[in-house]
Design an enzyme around this catalytic site. Structure first.
Site, PDB file in Angstrom:
ATOM      1  N   ASP A 124      -1.984  -9.602  -0.047  1.00  0.00           N
ATOM      2  CA  ASP A 124      -3.437  -9.616  -0.191  1.00  0.00           C
ATOM      3  C   ASP A 124      -3.956  -9.743  -1.682  1.00  0.00           C
ATOM      4  OD1 ASP A 124      -4.626  -8.681   2.559  1.00  0.00           O
ATOM      5  OD2 ASP A 124      -3.134  -7.205   2.237  1.00  0.00           O
ATOM      6  N   GLY A 170       0.122  -5.381   1.086  1.00  0.00           N
ATOM      7  CA  GLY A 170      -1.152  -5.309   0.187  1.00  0.00           C
ATOM      8  C   GLY A 170      -0.846  -6.298  -0.919  1.00  0.00           C
ATOM      9  N   ASP A 186      -6.304  -6.188   6.514  1.00  0.00           N
ATOM     10  CA  ASP A 186      -7.845  -6.130   6.443  1.00  0.00           C
ATOM     11  C   ASP A 186      -8.624  -6.375   4.893  1.00  0.00           C
ATOM     12  OD1 ASP A 186      -6.988  -3.760   5.556  1.00  0.00           O
ATOM     13  OD2 ASP A 186      -7.864  -2.478   7.164  1.00  0.00           O
ATOM     14  N   ILE A 240       0.892  -1.229  -0.004  1.00  0.00           N
ATOM     15  CA  ILE A 240       0.069   0.013  -0.118  1.00  0.00           C
ATOM     16  C   ILE A 240       0.884   1.271   0.024  1.00  0.00           C
ATOM     17  CG2 ILE A 240      -0.403   0.039   2.628  1.00  0.00           C
ATOM     18  CD1 ILE A 240      -2.978   1.027   2.024  1.00  0.00           C
ATOM     19  N   GLU A 277       1.697  -6.016   7.970  1.00  0.00           N
ATOM     20  CA  GLU A 277       0.763  -5.079   8.699  1.00  0.00           C
ATOM     21  C   GLU A 277       1.048  -5.083  10.271  1.00  0.00           C
ATOM     22  OE1 GLU A 277      -1.114  -6.013   4.811  1.00  0.00           O
ATOM     23  OE2 GLU A 277       0.120  -7.211   6.245  1.00  0.00           O
TER      24      GLU A 277
END
Length: 279
Positions: free
Chosen positions: A130, A127, A158, A70, A150
């Site tokens: 993810d 991310g 999340d 991210i 994270e």
């Protein structure tokens, strides 16, 4: 040929028939995932889901890194937006919209009926894990490394890693170690725990081999392939009996498709490449 939309943070091409290559394209920013990229990922895979010229998708990246995760600039921007509100209920609404938007954007990969193959090189952080956890198959280079970052920055992941990756590797103990410690793990460990299917020496050999796998998938019946993906994902989240009922309900319809007859005839006549209509 169905038209391909233009994107700011992604590069899209079709190197083989019915195969699309979606590339993360912010190489000067280590492919950091900013808000435009998240939104474009969602839009892109929603469009490819409907594109009859697309039967398989390779997800790769331009530049030195797959992705650094991210974009922290977006986190700073979010902090500024939260500062505009004094009341906790208003702050919560901002945060929930932010989280749900990002979740929905990468879940579009999982909801896309076309199989998605991730071709990962070098760093795949936060991310990025993810992101590739939503794909159907993952492959990487020898120099690839991964990190569930994270907890190291004071938060819980999340947008999907905690929900998907433990099911991918099948070991809660190993997954918890990676999630709690935020330690890096390399391509060899990723292969050993089942997170990636194969490791290649170079980015060039990675892309060549993954494109060939995608092409093999794209040559098969789109009816059979797309229903297989739906059934696999449905069965992951339901009981065995529910999964059996689900595929029975669908196949009572799909076994009447022309694809089943064409594929059966091709097998009987030893035709190695039957032609299937677009779907």
């Amino acid at each position: 040929m169905h038209s391909i939309a233009q994107y700011q943070t992604l590069k899209i091409d079709s190197p083989k028939e019915f195969v699309f290559n979606v590339q993360l394209n912010r190489p000067d920013k280590a492919n950091a995932m900013n808000t435009p990229m998240w939104l474009e990922i969602g839009k892109c895979f929603n469009e490819l889901h409907e594109n009859p010229d697309c039967r398989a998708i390779v997800l790769s990246a331009e530049g030195k890194y797959f992705t650094s995760g991210i974009d922290l600039f977006d986190i700073m921007t979010l902090g500024e937006e939260l500062a505009n509100h004094d009341d906790i209920a208003r702050k919560i609404k901002v945060l929930r919209k932010f989280i749900k938007t990002y979740q929905d954007c990468i879940t579009a990969i999982e909801k896309c009926d076309k199989p998605v193959l991730a071709a990962i090189h070098n760093a795949c952080i936060g991310g990025g894990v993810d992101l590739v956890s939503t794909t159907d198959m993952r492959y990487c280079t020898k120099d690839a490394w991964f990190q569930l970052k994270e907890t190291e920055i004071g938060m819980a992941a999340d947008v999907g890693t905690l929900q998907r990756m433990q099911k991918i590797i099948g070991s809660t103990s190993t997954f918890n170690e990676l999630a709690f410690t935020a330690r890096k793990f390399n391509s060899s460990e990723a292969k050993n725990i089942g997170f990636v299917s194969q490791v290649y020496d170079t980015k060039e050999s990675l892309l060549e081999n993954v494109m060939n796998i995608a092409s093999d998938i794209a040559n098969k019946s789109p009816v059979g392939i797309q229903m297989t993906k739906r059934s696999v994902i449905y069965s992951r989240d339901h009981t065995v009996q529910e999964g059996l009922d689900h595929i029975a309900d669908w196949n009572q319809i799909l076994l009447q498709s022309e694809d089943f007859i064409k594929a059966a005839m091709a097998a009987a006549t030893k035709d190695k490449k039957p032609t299937f209509s677009k779907l």
